[in-house]
Design a protein around this motif. Structure first.
Motif, PDB file in Angstrom:
ATOM      1  N   GLY A  26       4.515   5.957   6.374  1.00  0.00           N
ATOM      2  CA  GLY A  26       3.174   5.411   6.560  1.00  0.00           C
ATOM      3  C   GLY A  26       3.152   3.895   6.543  1.00  0.00           C
ATOM      4  N   GLU A  29       4.678   2.797   9.980  1.00  0.00           N
ATOM      5  CA  GLU A  29       4.299   3.540  11.184  1.00  0.00           C
ATOM      6  C   GLU A  29       3.770   2.646  12.298  1.00  0.00           C
ATOM      7  OE1 GLU A  29       1.551   7.348  12.600  1.00  0.00           O
ATOM      8  OE2 GLU A  29       1.685   6.815  10.467  1.00  0.00           O
ATOM      9  N   GLN A  30       2.796   1.780  11.975  1.00  0.00           N
ATOM     10  CA  GLN A  30       2.220   0.942  13.026  1.00  0.00           C
ATOM     11  C   GLN A  30       3.267  -0.030  13.586  1.00  0.00           C
ATOM     12  OE1 GLN A  30      -0.687   1.323  14.378  1.00  0.00           O
ATOM     13  NE2 GLN A  30      -0.649  -0.446  15.722  1.00  0.00           N
ATOM     14  N   ILE A  33       5.644   2.029  15.799  1.00  0.00           N
ATOM     15  CA  ILE A  33       4.994   2.484  17.029  1.00  0.00           C
ATOM     16  C   ILE A  33       4.897   1.350  18.048  1.00  0.00           C
ATOM     17  CG2 ILE A  33       2.706   3.110  17.938  1.00  0.00           C
ATOM     18  CD1 ILE A  33       2.501   5.173  15.738  1.00  0.00           C
ATOM     19  N   ASP A  46      -1.101   5.491  18.490  1.00  0.00           N
ATOM     20  CA  ASP A  46      -1.545   4.388  17.636  1.00  0.00           C
ATOM     21  C   ASP A  46      -1.392   4.809  16.179  1.00  0.00           C
ATOM     22  OD1 ASP A  46      -3.180   1.743  17.309  1.00  0.00           O
ATOM     23  OD2 ASP A  46      -4.242   3.207  16.083  1.00  0.00           O
ATOM     24  N   GLY A  47      -0.758   3.955  15.389  1.00  0.00           N
ATOM     25  CA  GLY A  47      -0.504   4.286  13.988  1.00  0.00           C
ATOM     26  C   GLY A  47      -1.765   4.455  13.174  1.00  0.00           C
ATOM     27  N   TYR A  48      -2.738   3.567  13.349  1.00  0.00           N
ATOM     28  CA  TYR A  48      -3.981   3.678  12.602  1.00  0.00           C
ATOM     29  C   TYR A  48      -4.723   4.970  12.959  1.00  0.00           C
ATOM     30  CZ  TYR A  48      -3.381  -1.288  11.426  1.00  0.00           C
ATOM     31  OH  TYR A  48      -2.903  -2.494  10.971  1.00  0.00           O
ATOM     32  N   SER A  50      -3.344   7.746  14.098  1.00  0.00           N
ATOM     33  CA  SER A  50      -2.577   8.846  13.503  1.00  0.00           C
ATOM     34  C   SER A  50      -2.949   9.037  12.040  1.00  0.00           C
ATOM     35  CB  SER A  50      -1.084   8.551  13.623  1.00  0.00           C
ATOM     36  OG  SER A  50      -0.318   9.397  12.786  1.00  0.00           O
ATOM     37  N   PHE A  92       8.896  11.912  15.026  1.00  0.00           N
ATOM     38  CA  PHE A  92       9.098  10.539  15.492  1.00  0.00           C
ATOM     39  C   PHE A  92      10.441  10.358  16.202  1.00  0.00           C
ATOM     40  CE2 PHE A  92       5.515   9.728  12.853  1.00  0.00           C
ATOM     41  CZ  PHE A  92       4.934   8.582  13.379  1.00  0.00           C
ATOM     42  N   LEU A 100       2.442  13.278  18.339  1.00  0.00           N
ATOM     43  CA  LEU A 100       2.081  12.447  17.197  1.00  0.00           C
ATOM     44  C   LEU A 100       0.778  12.921  16.564  1.00  0.00           C
ATOM     45  CD1 LEU A 100       2.290   9.895  15.385  1.00  0.00           C
ATOM     46  CD2 LEU A 100       1.109   8.650  17.213  1.00  0.00           C
ATOM     47  N   SER A 104       0.091  14.941  13.088  1.00  0.00           N
ATOM     48  CA  SER A 104      -0.814  14.308  12.122  1.00  0.00           C
ATOM     49  C   SER A 104      -1.851  15.308  11.610  1.00  0.00           C
ATOM     50  CB  SER A 104      -1.510  13.108  12.769  1.00  0.00           C
ATOM     51  OG  SER A 104      -0.578  12.124  13.176  1.00  0.00           O
ATOM     52  N   GLY A 247      -1.402   1.117   4.868  1.00  0.00           N
ATOM     53  CA  GLY A 247      -1.258   0.979   6.304  1.00  0.00           C
ATOM     54  C   GLY A 247      -1.563  -0.397   6.844  1.00  0.00           C
TER      55      GLY A 247
END
Length: 442
Positions: A26, A29-30, A33, A46-48, A50, A92, A100, A104, A247
């Motif tokens: 976590g 992640e962003q 990505i 997009d990490g946020y 997800s 991933f 993704l 999630s 995050g």
């Protein structure tokens, strides 16, 4: 050694390994990505988003989980939930936008199982005298997960502005293996002594041994009580803070180019010092378990919020407003940004979070012990909704507006927690005085 304490330690070890994998995932992640997008233009994840999907699903699943636990029990629930964490990390290695978001959603459902199962199991391993100690021990062991994975990231990302496929694959493979070790520890948990199924909580809610329909109704009834509605304000704050430090903050450090070539490397170091703060808080409040029963939980929560205010101010001064959105050359009031202050804020965010969460665990496992599954499901539901909402607005609101939201919600959350704790302290004092009077009379 007390077998219930052994259970708490095994529980802590299982979560330590599992969340070494997930919390590290976590945290990066962003950042990862963004590198995947550079290598594979067809990937649009997009990490946020997800993370928002994870916590949105978690919030919905929380209402159904007490019913599931009434059938399968906390141990099986935790094992099923842990498997979904492994699945999420593995996906991933084959980055696909749809995969993704599906992974999630699956993880969000599994997270409800593992966290409510954990709360119920910890409550059954504790009593009013040991719940603060056990909560502190569990929290400290859980947050040790922030060390190992993020140290790995610190060294693996060293000197890299772009996280290449080979590095990503190696990191994800190691994290998956560590998560599997956590599942093995959870398999070793023994059944704790159960309280009587005939006991009734202070809110009139029976314990979890009931039908699935009754479990859902009990959770709803508990949610609308005055004490739980007040506590929900505190839960909301912990959710907003969780999304920020798990995050947004780490990504903001990595995106601030003015820090220099070490910016991406500091993302891992940020996670390490978050863990230092979390573990220190868990150890201190675990050692002070008996004294917190005497002093009450409110002083620790107030201290935690003061620590968070200090960290918010330093983040405001150190990082630019545009930092959450991607690589930026902007600066804030400290020009250039100071890496040591960025890491100090990581420590303060972790320490303040430990203050809140150890006392919330103590409150739910003690005051609401006889309806623990319902109480923890409400906690995770409210916290998860707030976290999901925060991850949604994190893609649109600048750093300063996010800090302002945290400040206001923190004030309200601290006041609400104290409003619940103070009557509990008065009630405990009255019982103690009555016991002394009876002893003197006898």
């Amino acid at each position: 050694m007390d077998h219930r304490l052994v259970n708490v330690i095994i529980l802590g070890l299982g979560f330590m390994f599992l969340f070494t994998a997930f919390q590290t995932m976590g945290n990066i992640e962003q950042t990862v990505i963004n590198s995947i997008k550079a290598d594979e233009p067809t990937f649009e994840g997009d990490g946020y988003t997800s993370l928002a999907v994870i916590y949105a699903m978690l919030s919905v699943a929380n209402w159904l989980t007490p019913s599931v636990l009434s059938k399968i029990g906390p141990k099986v629930a935790m094992l099923l939930g842990a498997i979904t964490y492994c699945v999420f990390i593995v996906t991933f290695m084959w980055p696909r936008t749809w995969l993704l978001y599906v992974a999630s959603a699956v993880l969000g459902s599994g997270a409800a199982l593992i966290w409510i199962g954990q709360g119920m199991y910890l409550s059954k391993c504790s009593d009013e005298q040991t719940i603060s100690r056990n909560s502190g021990i569990f929290w400290a062991m859980l947050q040790m997960s922030m060390f190992f994975g993020n140290l790995l990231v610190f060294f693996m990302f060293q000197g890299k502005t772009h996280i290449d496929m080979e590095t990503r694959t190696l990191v994800f493979s190691i994290l998956t293996g560590v998560a599997i070790i956590g599942i093995v520890f959870l398999c070793c948990l023994r059944n704790p002594h159960n309280r009587s199924t005939q006991e009734i909580s202070d809110d009139g809610i029976p314990e979890i041994q009931q039908s699935p329909k009754q479990a859902l109704v009990s959770a709803i009834r508990l949610f609308v009580t005055k004490r739980m509605l007040l506590l929900s304000v505190s839960f909301i704050y912990t959710g907003l803070a969780l999304s920020f430090f798990s995050g947004v903050y780490g990504a903001s450090i990595g995106f601030t180019n003015a820090i220099g070539e070490t910016a991406k490397q500091l993302v891992g170091l940020n996670g390490v010092f978050l863990g230092v703060g979390e573990v220190l808080g868990g150890i201190v409040f675990g050692l002070l378990g008996k004294r917190t029963t005497k002093w009450g939980r409110d002083p620790i929560v107030i201290i935690g919020f003061i620590i968070h205010i200090m960290s918010f101010f330093l983040v405001f001064m150190n990082l630019p407003d545009s930092a959450p959105f991607g690589d930026t050359d902007d600066v804030s009031y400290f020009d250039p940004p100071v890496p040591s202050i960025a890491i100090l804020c990581s420590f303060l965010l972790g320490l303040g979070d430990a203050c809140f969460n150890t006392q919330i665990y103590s409150m739910l496992g003690g005051v609401f012990a006889k309806s623990s599954a319902e109480a923890f499901s409400i906690f995770k539901f409210t916290q998860s909704v707030a976290t999901a909402v925060s991850f949604v607005y994190s893609s649109h609101l600048g750093l300063r507006m996010q800090l302002a939201i945290l400040l206001v919600s923190g004030i309200l959350g601290t006041m609400s927690f104290c409003a619940v704790e103070w009557p509990v302290k008065r009630s405990r004092a009255m019982v103690a005085n009555e016991s002394k009077f009876v002893d003197i009379k006898n």
